[in-house]
Scaffold this motif. Structure first.
Motif, PDB file in Angstrom:
ATOM      1  N   VAL A 146       0.834  -1.202   0.000  1.00  0.00           N
ATOM      2  CA  VAL A 146       0.000   0.000   0.000  1.00  0.00           C
ATOM      3  C   VAL A 146       0.869   1.252   0.000  1.00  0.00           C
ATOM      4  CG1 VAL A 146      -1.763   1.297   1.260  1.00  0.00           C
ATOM      5  CG2 VAL A 146      -1.825  -1.209   1.272  1.00  0.00           C
ATOM      6  N   LEU A 147       0.626   2.111  -0.973  1.00  0.00           N
ATOM      7  CA  LEU A 147       1.382   3.370  -1.045  1.00  0.00           C
ATOM      8  C   LEU A 147       0.437   4.547  -0.839  1.00  0.00           C
ATOM      9  CD1 LEU A 147       4.054   4.893  -1.808  1.00  0.00           C
ATOM     10  CD2 LEU A 147       3.159   4.973  -4.151  1.00  0.00           C
ATOM     11  N   PRO A 148       0.580   5.291   0.255  1.00  0.00           N
ATOM     12  CA  PRO A 148      -0.252   6.491   0.456  1.00  0.00           C
ATOM     13  C   PRO A 148       0.222   7.643  -0.441  1.00  0.00           C
ATOM     14  CG  PRO A 148       0.615   5.639   2.548  1.00  0.00           C
ATOM     15  CD  PRO A 148       1.401   4.998   1.441  1.00  0.00           C
ATOM     16  N   ILE A 149      -0.739   8.384  -0.971  1.00  0.00           N
ATOM     17  CA  ILE A 149      -0.450   9.465  -1.927  1.00  0.00           C
ATOM     18  C   ILE A 149      -1.086  10.759  -1.416  1.00  0.00           C
ATOM     19  CG2 ILE A 149      -0.637  10.154  -4.360  1.00  0.00           C
ATOM     20  CD1 ILE A 149      -1.664   7.175  -4.846  1.00  0.00           C
ATOM     21  N   ALA A 150      -0.308  11.834  -1.340  1.00  0.00           N
ATOM     22  CA  ALA A 150      -0.853  13.112  -0.860  1.00  0.00           C
ATOM     23  C   ALA A 150      -1.887  13.659  -1.845  1.00  0.00           C
ATOM     24  CB  ALA A 150       0.274  14.127  -0.689  1.00  0.00           C
ATOM     25  N   LEU A 151      -3.013  14.133  -1.322  1.00  0.00           N
ATOM     26  CA  LEU A 151      -4.066  14.716  -2.161  1.00  0.00           C
ATOM     27  C   LEU A 151      -4.376  16.140  -1.706  1.00  0.00           C
ATOM     28  CD1 LEU A 151      -6.523  11.670  -2.428  1.00  0.00           C
ATOM     29  CD2 LEU A 151      -4.769  12.379  -4.075  1.00  0.00           C
ATOM     30  N   ASN A 152      -5.177  16.823  -2.508  1.00  0.00           N
ATOM     31  CA  ASN A 152      -5.461  18.243  -2.288  1.00  0.00           C
ATOM     32  C   ASN A 152      -6.879  18.405  -1.737  1.00  0.00           C
ATOM     33  OD1 ASN A 152      -5.196  21.023  -2.426  1.00  0.00           O
ATOM     34  ND2 ASN A 152      -5.598  21.140  -4.642  1.00  0.00           N
TER      35      ASN A 152
END
Lengths: 305, 278
Positions: A146-152
């Motif tokens: 699982v790779l967390p990805i920064a969102l806006n």
């Protein structure tokens, strides 16, 4: 790997005849591997029905993993109604971004305090564990990478890329696009001027998202607004299907799933959206599917649909 | 006085074909006096549907006025607040009237509901219309426009609910939801007093009798408690209310048939729908 949609609506649950086909419950999906590994993403009101199904599967005690994109009400409101939480011996790991000064357990505990819900978290029989996620820092959870990805999104949100069974699915909700608003930790009543640093931060976030989605088979994306709605509410933290298509085309994604439908969108309107973007996607070589509550999609090109 | 149920479901907004007739939205009830003045009880998801109607009129122009009685702050009674669009139009005058939750203030509780973790609204101060929050002491009687409101505190699991007796145009509606008496057939005197000779009693009837045995202490009533209050208080009509999220339309029909067989009081199950004459 397959993904099942238990809640596809944004903001708040919308019962009624106008939403009965696409569904009215808020954000919650279940990702399963071929060997039965289970990952839950978001704990909106859709989680209640998922919890009932998981209880019927039996196998007590069980370990559950719930990834949260963020802790706005529509993404956590199902937690107090998650049936496995009331079975002693079960363990529930909740993963989320540490978005503000408070600790995560206080945030989740806060919604179960007596003024909001009859049973406080500390009296719930299952054992809860809270784990902080950090964008770009990958985690191995059972069979899943699982790779967390920064969102806006206001106060921050994360998406997740999930790899398992030799294929990949990504969950990108909630997020605004990356060109005219940068969400920070304050209230926006409209667009604010962007500094050079803001523009650089947006460009970096967008590049990070595209890189993380590179070659992903199926991407579930926040497409709350239609373009004309987005123009009125660009500061609300949500995207349009066009913006999702743009990102997915750049990342070489096979299938885009429209998700987090605005509460005001009726089934008939969603039929039109589904058809319009199916065609637009096809022209770009992307299969566009509009999520409906109860729908299961097989992930991976080798799987028959 | 007219009345419309915008949300009748308890605990959890329920979607799907099985609940279309009674409706899946959580608690919200609109009362309209003969002059057209309104009063709202609770801000469950049903309030978001009423909001659409209000915005077509004076609330869309920032000229609306609405008092809202809040029975308590469990989520299913306030979850419509952040999406009640009249709050977003400057000029609307909206008052929330309710009791402090045990050990807390109502203002702080609603502020916490809109805390930045939970809501992009980031606090009550960002509602364009503003909101005045008036704390009342249960047991008190007061007037909101043309509505005379008598209140009482009733037990609701590990907290309390405020029940209301609303009088307008010479008609009386009593709202007794989210209540569990120590014994279902022995309702508390304050509940009976509030319901005395009401034209319409809206009462918690979340559980079937079988279900109730498993849910004792969670703060809700079986239909027989509602019937008991209706009979002892000699009300004209009873609306069974706060339906369980697991109760399908067919199950609610059955609850109504059984309840009708048990009493001579005229009764029905509350359903989302059109305006009723009280």
């Amino acid at each position: 790997m397959k993904i099942t949609f238990w809640g596809v609506r944004g903001s708040y649950p919308v019962p009624g005849a106008a939403t009965v086909r696409y569904g009215g419950q808020t954000s919650c999906v279940e990702i399963r591997t071929e060997s039965g590994g289970c990952l839950i993403v978001d704990a909106g009101t859709g989680l209640r029905a998922l919890g009932q199904k998981l209880s019927r599967e039996g196998g007590v005690p069980r370990q559950f993993h719930v990834l949260l994109s963020h802790v706005h009400w529509d993404h956590i409101q199902g937690l107090p109604f998650f049936e496995p939480a009331y079975i002693p011996g079960n363990r529930i790991a909740v993963y989320a971004l540490l978005t503000a000064a408070d600790e995560l357990d206080q945030v989740i505990g806060g919604i179960t305090r007596h003024e909001f819900f009859p049973m406080p978290l500390e009296r719930v029989p299952a054992q809860f564990q809270f784990i902080e996620v950090k964008p770009t820092v990958a985690m191995d959870i059972e069979d899943f990478h699982v790779l967390p990805i920064a969102l806006n999104h206001p106060y921050g949100a994360v998406g997740y890329r999930v790899d398992a069974d030799g294929t990949s699915v990504a969950y990108v909700a909630d997020t605004a696009p990356f060109h005219e608003v940068l969400h920070k930790q304050h209230f926006l009543c409209g667009l604010e001027p962007l500094s050079h640093e803001d523009l650089a931060a947006l460009a970096a976030m967008r590049a990070g998202l595209v890189a993380a989605l590179r070659g992903v088979d199926t991407v579930v994306y926040d497409t709350h607004f239609l373009p004309e709605e987005y123009k009125r509410f660009p500061h609300y933290g949500h995207s349009t299907p066009d913006q999702a298509l743009e990102i997915c085309a750049e990342a070489g994604v096979r299938t885009l799933v429209l998700y987090h439908h605005a509460p005001s969108h009726s089934d008939d309107q969603m039929d039109e959206v589904a058809e319009r973007y199916r065609q637009l996607g096809k022209a770009q070589g992307i299969e566009v599917v509009t999520s409906q509550e109860g729908m299961t999609l097989m992930v991976g090109a080798q799987e028959p649909r | 006085m007219k009345l419309r149920f915008w949300g009748v479901r308890g605990s959890f907004a329920m979607c799907g074909r099985e609940v279309l007739r009674y409706g899946g939205n959580t608690t919200s009830i609109e009362l309209v006096a003969a002059s057209g003045t309104r009063l709202l009880i609770d801000l469950g998801t049903g309030a978001t549907e009423l909001a659409k109607l209000l915005m077509q009129g004076e609330f869309g122009r920032g000229q609306g006025e609405l008092p809202i009685l809040l029975s308590h702050t469990h989520l299913d009674h306030i979850q419509g607040l952040p999406f009640f669009t009249p709050f977003f139009v400057k000029g609307n005058r909206i008052r929330i009237v309710g009791a402090d939750p045990p050990g807390l203030s109502l203002q702080a509780t609603l502020q916490n509901q809109l805390a930045p973790h939970y809501s992009p609204l980031n606090g009550l101060e960002n509602l364009a219309a503003g909101v005045s929050i008036d704390t009342i002491v249960p047991g008190s009687t007061f007037t909101l426009g043309e509505f005379e409101v008598e209140t009482a505190l009733v037990p609701h699991g590990n907290m309390w609910t405020t029940a209301f007796r609303v009088t307008a145009d010479g008609k009386v509606v009593t709202f007794l939801s989210d209540v569990e008496y120590p014994e279902p057939e022995a309702p508390l005197p304050e509940a009976l007093h509030l319901a005395r000779h009401a034209d319409l009693l809206i009462h918690d009837a979340m559980h079937s009798d079988d279900d109730y045995q498993l849910r004792r202490g969670w703060g809700h009533s079986p239909a027989r408690a509602a019937i008991s209050v209706a009979e002892k208080a000699a009300v004209r009509r009873l609306a069974l209310f706060h339906h369980s999220p697991d109760a399908t339309d067919a199950m609610i029909d059955e609850t109504v048939w059984r309840a009708r067989a048990e009493t001579k009081i005229e009764l029905f199950a509350a359903a989302e729908g059109s305006y009723l004459e009280v």
